[in-house]
Design a protein around this motif. Structure first.
Motif, PDB file in Angstrom:
ATOM      1  N   LEU A  81       0.848  -1.193   0.000  1.00 46.28           N
ATOM      2  CA  LEU A  81       0.000   0.000   0.000  1.00 46.28           C
ATOM      3  C   LEU A  81       0.879   1.236   0.000  1.00 46.28           C
ATOM      4  N   LEU A  82       0.431   2.264  -0.713  1.00 46.13           N
ATOM      5  CA  LEU A  82       1.199   3.493  -0.826  1.00 46.13           C
ATOM      6  C   LEU A  82       0.501   4.634  -0.092  1.00 46.13           C
ATOM      7  N   PRO A  83       1.250   5.460   0.625  1.00 45.49           N
ATOM      8  CA  PRO A  83       0.675   6.672   1.213  1.00 45.49           C
ATOM      9  C   PRO A  83       0.536   7.752   0.145  1.00 45.49           C
ATOM     10  N   GLY A  84      -0.177   8.809   0.496  1.00 46.88           N
ATOM     11  CA  GLY A  84      -0.327   9.929  -0.427  1.00 46.88           C
ATOM     12  C   GLY A  84      -1.581   9.827  -1.271  1.00 46.88           C
ATOM     13  N   SER A  85      -1.979  10.971  -1.846  1.00 45.36           N
ATOM     14  CA  SER A  85      -3.260  11.059  -2.544  1.00 45.36           C
ATOM     15  C   SER A  85      -3.140  11.287  -4.041  1.00 45.36           C
ATOM     16  N   SER A 154      -0.519  15.296  -0.464  1.00 42.17           N
ATOM     17  CA  SER A 154      -0.229  15.060  -1.882  1.00 42.17           C
ATOM     18  C   SER A 154       0.616  16.189  -2.475  1.00 42.17           C
ATOM     19  N   PRO A 155       1.875  16.306  -2.007  1.00 44.13           N
ATOM     20  CA  PRO A 155       2.747  17.345  -2.556  1.00 44.13           C
ATOM     21  C   PRO A 155       3.551  16.889  -3.772  1.00 44.13           C
ATOM     22  N   PHE A 156       3.346  15.633  -4.209  1.00 45.15           N
ATOM     23  CA  PHE A 156       4.130  15.073  -5.307  1.00 45.15           C
ATOM     24  C   PHE A 156       3.213  14.612  -6.433  1.00 45.15           C
ATOM     25  N   LEU A 157       3.745  14.607  -7.650  1.00 42.42           N
ATOM     26  CA  LEU A 157       3.028  14.061  -8.808  1.00 42.42           C
ATOM     27  C   LEU A 157       4.052  13.662  -9.857  1.00 42.42           C
ATOM     28  N   GLY A 158       3.985  12.418 -10.277  1.00 42.04           N
ATOM     29  CA  GLY A 158       4.846  11.962 -11.358  1.00 42.04           C
ATOM     30  C   GLY A 158       6.325  12.091 -11.070  1.00 42.04           C
ATOM     31  N   GLY A 159       6.708  11.891  -9.807  1.00 39.37           N
ATOM     32  CA  GLY A 159       8.117  11.941  -9.447  1.00 39.37           C
ATOM     33  C   GLY A 159       8.666  13.332  -9.213  1.00 39.37           C
ATOM     34  N   ALA A 160       7.781  14.336  -9.112  1.00 45.63           N
ATOM     35  CA  ALA A 160       8.227  15.722  -8.923  1.00 45.63           C
ATOM     36  C   ALA A 160       7.492  16.370  -7.768  1.00 45.63           C
ATOM     37  N   ASP A 221     -34.217  11.045  -1.255  1.00 48.33           N
ATOM     38  CA  ASP A 221     -34.078  10.354   0.029  1.00 48.33           C
ATOM     39  C   ASP A 221     -32.651  10.521   0.534  1.00 48.33           C
ATOM     40  N   LEU A 222     -32.474  11.389   1.509  1.00 48.41           N
ATOM     41  CA  LEU A 222     -31.149  11.732   2.021  1.00 48.41           C
ATOM     42  C   LEU A 222     -31.057  11.376   3.502  1.00 48.41           C
ATOM     43  N   ASN A 223     -29.874  10.914   3.942  1.00 50.25           N
ATOM     44  CA  ASN A 223     -29.730  10.588   5.362  1.00 50.25           C
ATOM     45  C   ASN A 223     -28.332  10.833   5.903  1.00 50.25           C
ATOM     46  N   ARG A 224     -27.482  11.514   5.160  1.00 48.84           N
ATOM     47  CA  ARG A 224     -26.136  11.741   5.680  1.00 48.84           C
ATOM     48  C   ARG A 224     -25.427  12.895   4.974  1.00 48.84           C
ATOM     49  N   LEU A 225     -24.452  13.435   5.701  1.00 48.48           N
ATOM     50  CA  LEU A 225     -23.515  14.435   5.182  1.00 48.48           C
ATOM     51  C   LEU A 225     -22.239  13.704   4.809  1.00 48.48           C
ATOM     52  N   GLU A 226     -21.723  13.978   3.610  1.00 51.88           N
ATOM     53  CA  GLU A 226     -20.498  13.331   3.141  1.00 51.88           C
ATOM     54  C   GLU A 226     -19.421  14.392   2.892  1.00 51.88           C
ATOM     55  N   LEU A 227     -18.390  14.378   3.721  1.00 48.22           N
ATOM     56  CA  LEU A 227     -17.239  15.263   3.534  1.00 48.22           C
ATOM     57  C   LEU A 227     -16.271  14.598   2.566  1.00 48.22           C
ATOM     58  N   ARG A 228     -15.971  15.271   1.454  1.00 50.70           N
ATOM     59  CA  ARG A 228     -15.174  14.677   0.389  1.00 50.70           C
ATOM     60  C   ARG A 228     -13.824  15.369   0.189  1.00 50.70           C
ATOM     61  N   ILE A 229     -13.550  16.427   0.933  1.00 50.00           N
ATOM     62  CA  ILE A 229     -12.409  17.264   0.610  1.00 50.00           C
ATOM     63  C   ILE A 229     -11.084  16.690   1.098  1.00 50.00           C
ATOM     64  N   CYS A 230     -11.090  15.805   2.085  1.00 55.40           N
ATOM     65  CA  CYS A 230      -9.836  15.397   2.731  1.00 55.40           C
ATOM     66  C   CYS A 230      -8.970  14.530   1.835  1.00 55.40           C
ATOM     67  N   ASP A 231      -7.664  14.795   1.851  1.00 53.68           N
ATOM     68  CA  ASP A 231      -6.684  13.873   1.290  1.00 53.68           C
ATOM     69  C   ASP A 231      -6.682  12.586   2.111  1.00 53.68           C
ATOM     70  N   LEU A 232      -5.989  11.574   1.585  1.00 52.13           N
ATOM     71  CA  LEU A 232      -5.838  10.322   2.320  1.00 52.13           C
ATOM     72  C   LEU A 232      -5.119  10.569   3.645  1.00 52.13           C
ATOM     73  N   ILE A 233      -5.736  10.138   4.742  1.00 50.40           N
ATOM     74  CA  ILE A 233      -5.132  10.201   6.075  1.00 50.40           C
ATOM     75  C   ILE A 233      -4.826   8.773   6.490  1.00 50.40           C
ATOM     76  N   THR A 234      -3.552   8.380   6.474  1.00 50.19           N
ATOM     77  CA  THR A 234      -3.195   7.003   6.806  1.00 50.19           C
ATOM     78  C   THR A 234      -3.096   6.766   8.310  1.00 50.19           C
ATOM     79  N   ASP A 235      -2.934   7.814   9.089  1.00 60.71           N
ATOM     80  CA  ASP A 235      -2.868   7.737  10.549  1.00 60.71           C
ATOM     81  C   ASP A 235      -4.296   7.706  11.087  1.00 60.71           C
ATOM     82  N   SER A 236      -4.733   6.543  11.586  1.00 62.21           N
ATOM     83  CA  SER A 236      -6.130   6.424  12.010  1.00 62.21           C
ATOM     84  C   SER A 236      -6.448   7.351  13.179  1.00 62.21           C
TER      85      SER A 236
END
Length: 380
Positions: A81-85, A154-160, A221-236
């Motif tokens: 598994l890889l860290p980062g987004s 996610s400060p990297f992309l394509g090796g840069a 039919d709605l029943n929840r709020l979904e926050l989508r903005i966060c990058d991958l957080i690997t630290d639980s």
């Protein structure tokens, strides 16, 4: 305490690759072999979803157990598994389809290309009352930049080095390009119908914004709020801290909308609030904790890290009442030591290579799954 808390569930997207840090696509095979995993349009990442829980105690294991299962399956194939987004060491110009026969995936590839090939965390909070749901959505839309800043990875992309802290958020195609702060459920239904008729949304799921309403049959039919903005957080621990801060803010605005609903407590118009929130999101993606933001109450300028510290102080009485104050501690550590993107960039500036940074992140992820993780040094 259970009766005071909301149902919480997570959608976790992960990249797979070599132990050296390069992205390798194997999602379609993994999803066939492992129960609970589903593919994304690109074969280099996949997703799992946790069952909803009111209490926080079971959530750490719910987040880590699927990772252990997937990691064991990957290790048998000399993968990890890889860290980062973002595609940190992958080819950011080539789409690797997980399901070439999927027509919707074909549309996504043709329309957006690899801009959508990212990994993130979606946090869902159960809210059955639609009036309360849209009240909460307005506040979280106006404060979403703070949660992005805590999660930036996610400060990297394509090796840069990209020069920003969340390349993912800046490259991901927000769709439709202009999304209002919804007045109520009726406004949302009418707006979605208009977008579908205009073709700016291809289906009811095709609303890609920082936070959105969700449910079993959108838009009705709605029943929840979904926050989508966060990058991958690997630290639980940090992920649960961010979730705690989010939930506390939602509970506060539901309890006291006259104090916290931007439509009632802001000096700005709905249109100004929309522009301010979108600009804050972009600023947080560029500089995260060091970003200059503008407060939704009156438009005043303040640093992102100062706003987060102010927010933590504001939620502290409720956190104490609900027994959640210790869960916010990882946020204070991020304010002191920096988020993952900032720590990675500091390591690169000190002479580490991108592969070295990612390999250390891989080890940190594995250590946490074994219960050995300690956030030490700048590479973790």
């Amino acid at each position: 305490m259970t009766g005071s808390l909301l149902l919480k569930g997570f959608e976790i997207e992960l990249f797979t690759g070599n132990p050296s840090g390069e992205n390798v696509g194997i999602a379609a095979e993994a999803a066939r072999a492992l129960e609970g995993f589903v593919t994304e349009p690109d074969n280099r990442n996949l997703e799992y979803i946790t069952a909803p829980e009111y209490n926080y105690a079971p959530l750490s294991e719910a987040l880590l157990a699927p990772r252990r299962q997937l990691r064991a399956w990957l290790e048998a194939r000399a993968l990890t598994l890889l860290p980062g987004s973002t595609l940190s060491l992958g080819d950011p110009n080539r789409f690797e389809r997980s399901n070439p026969g999927n027509a919707y995936h074909s549309l996504i590839e043709a329309t957006y290309g690899t801009r959508v090939v990212t990994a993130s965390i979606h946090i869902n909070l159960g809210i059955d009352d639609t009036s309360a749901l849209f009240t909460a959505l307005r506040l979280i839309r106006c404060e979403a930049a703070l949660l992005l800043a805590l999660s930036a990875s996610s400060p990297f992309l394509g090796g840069a080095v990209t020069g920003v802290h969340s390349q993912r958020w800046l490259q991901f195609p927000l769709t439709p390009s202009s999304v209002p702060l919804f007045q109520d459920h009726g406004h949302y239904i009418r707006w979605v119908d208009e977008q579908l008729q205009a073709g700016t949304m291809h289906n009811v799921r095709h609303l890609w914004t920082s936070v959105r309403p969700n449910g079993p049959s959108r838009p009705l039919d709605l029943n929840r709020l979904e926050l989508r903005i966060c990058d991958l957080i690997t630290d639980s621990g940090l992920l649960l801290a961010v979730t705690t801060l989010l939930e506390l803010r939602v509970l506060m605005v539901i309890e006291s909308p006259e104090r916290f609903d931007p439509f009632r407590a802001s000096q700005l118009s709905p249109e100004q609030l929309q522009s301010l929130s979108d600009a804050n999101d972009a600023a947080a993606a560029r500089a995260s904790l060091d970003a200059p933001l503008h407060h939704w109450r009156d438009g005043r300028s303040l640093l992102c890290r100062d706003w987060i510290a102010e927010l933590c102080e504001t939620v502290s009485p409720l956190a104490e009442e609900l027994g959640l104050i210790q869960q916010l501690e990882p946020i204070h550590r991020v304010l002191q030591d920096g988020n993952q993107a900032m720590r990675w960039l500091a390591a690169v500036n000190s002479g580490a290579t991108l592969p070295e940074v990612l390999q250390a992140g891989i080890r940190t992820m594995a250590d946490e799954e074994r219960g050995e993780a300690e956030q030490t040094g700048v590479l973790g």
